[in-house]
Each structure stands twice: as C-alpha cells, then as structure tokens.
Design an enzyme around this catalytic site. Sequence first.
Site, PDB file in Angstrom:
ATOM      1  N   SER A 185       0.841  -1.190   0.000  1.00  0.00           N
ATOM      2  CA  SER A 185       0.000   0.000   0.000  1.00  0.00           C
ATOM      3  C   SER A 185       0.874   1.238   0.000  1.00  0.00           C
ATOM      4  CB  SER A 185      -0.897   0.020   1.239  1.00  0.00           C
ATOM      5  OG  SER A 185      -1.539   1.269   1.404  1.00  0.00           O
ATOM      6  N   TYR A 198      -1.970  -0.908  10.330  1.00  0.00           N
ATOM      7  CA  TYR A 198      -2.088  -1.258   8.913  1.00  0.00           C
ATOM      8  C   TYR A 198      -0.845  -0.842   8.139  1.00  0.00           C
ATOM      9  CZ  TYR A 198      -4.083  -1.296   4.168  1.00  0.00           C
ATOM     10  OH  TYR A 198      -4.325  -1.528   2.832  1.00  0.00           O
TER      11      TYR A 198
END
Length: 292
Positions: A185, A198
Amino acid sequence: MSDDPRTAYPRPPFPGAQQQPRPGLTGPMDPAPDHGEESYVGKGLLTDRIALVTGGDSGIGRAVAIAYAREGAHLAISYLDSEEEDAQETKAWVEKAGRRCLLLPGDLRDEAHCRAIVQKTVAEFGRIDVLVNNAAAQVVNEGLDDVTAHDVEGSFRANVFAMIYLAQEAVPHMRPGSAIVNSTSQQAKVADASMLVYAATKGAISTLTVGLSNLLAPKGIRVNCVAPGPVWTPIQPIVKKPEQIEQLGADTPLGRAGQPAELAPAYVLLASREGSYMTGALVPVTGGQPML
C-alpha cells in the site's frame, strides 16, 4: 470512459453515509465499483496459467480475477465465509470468460487454512503458476492507546504471516517462470497517523517482497508487489468516516479515488512474461501521490 485520467471515473464528493460492518460487501457501495467487468480485454498473456488470488471476492482481488481469467488463467480465490455473495459473483465473471474458478472460503489468520487452500488448489489444477497475496485486514486508531493486542496480532496474521505460509506451501508446486504478486500500500511509506498498525503491516510486506525475490530468483520465480493508493473498494466504507468517504481521493494529483479495474493491469504485468525482468519491484498505483 474518458481518456482523461482526471475524469475517467467518478470524482468526489461521494455519498458519505454508507458505512458497513466488517467484512464489507460490494452491493451497497455508491457508486458501484468498476472491476473491469465491461472494459477489460485480454490478450492471452496468462493462457492456461493457474492463479490463486486471496481476497478475490471483491475490490482489487475481483478485478485481478476478472483480468486474469480474460488473459486465459484458471482461478482459485480465497475469501471469508461471510463474503460468499461477492465470491459467487466473481466466480460467475471468471466462468463467463470460459475459465474455471475454485472457491476457497475461510480465514487466512489461521496457518492451517493458508496451507490447506494451496493444497486444494494443487489438487484441483495440478500446480500453481501465480500466487496473488491480496487479502488484507485494516484497522484504524484515533491515538496510540486505541491500538490493542488483538488489532496488532490479527492484522499481522492476516496481512503478513499469511503471505509467508502461502508462499511456503505454494513454491514447491511452482515452476520457473511462476510469479508471486503481493499487495502492499501507499501506506507503507505515507503511514497516516490513524493507520498505525495497517501501515506497519504494509511496510513489512514491501520488505518481505524484496527478501522473497532474492530468495526465489535462483528458482526462476519472480516476486513483486503493487502499492495502491486510495481505491474504491469495500474496505473504505468499513473504516472511513462519512466525511472521509465523501472526499476519498480528492487529495491526489488526479483528484479522485482509483477504481479496482485500474489496478488489475499492474497485476497482469507482474504475473506475465511481459514482466520477465521485474523482481523485487514495488509498483505504485496511487493517482500521482508519491511514495518517498
């Protein structure tokens, strides 16, 4: 669809009041995400390849499954039991492309399940040519005290540990020319304050990708990762507040969120012969937001 990347897909504002409970489904999303159902045209780049895609029921995983099927691959897709509705729709699109699709429900936080889905894929198709580690859990935090041991352990089990177990089980069934494609990401580098755990898992995935690429290059197996920016998938209405949903992607240079269909070509490139000299790479698909 417009050729202008600024207006090719819906721009903010989006309807903000569309929060969903976990794990999130495609149907309630407004506007409906584009997974390439009507637009992706294959070129035979993955003819008769066998691909296992985790999180293949919706979002980026569904777009990858559709693209791979239209490139000629047979699919196995993993997903949570509660995502059966989305998984069945993905399967229908794969089969509409004339390819086979094996559904593998269950929780990737369980090591035994990770190993079992690889074995089920091999039992069904005889081998694995492409492993796409795409499934992910995302939690958000207001402050450091909000981060719980449950969040940390669950996120790393789903996002990082599963990748290791799946690779361990899959690699013995892969031939030279096979590929592993991981989903990291933009958060691996940006690391928003509200995505502490995350972002940490996604940073780990980026590093894991490089390590695996070095380890598996002598076997002729390539390992790369794709780093999405803000993409309109079911994870957004799970974790975002209404005001965040409304302006999703507005701060990118292109001024909008990406659609799953816009990620799929990167996964095709990294799985096919077209990417034969790429290993250990991170491919950003972020709407222009830099990964420094």
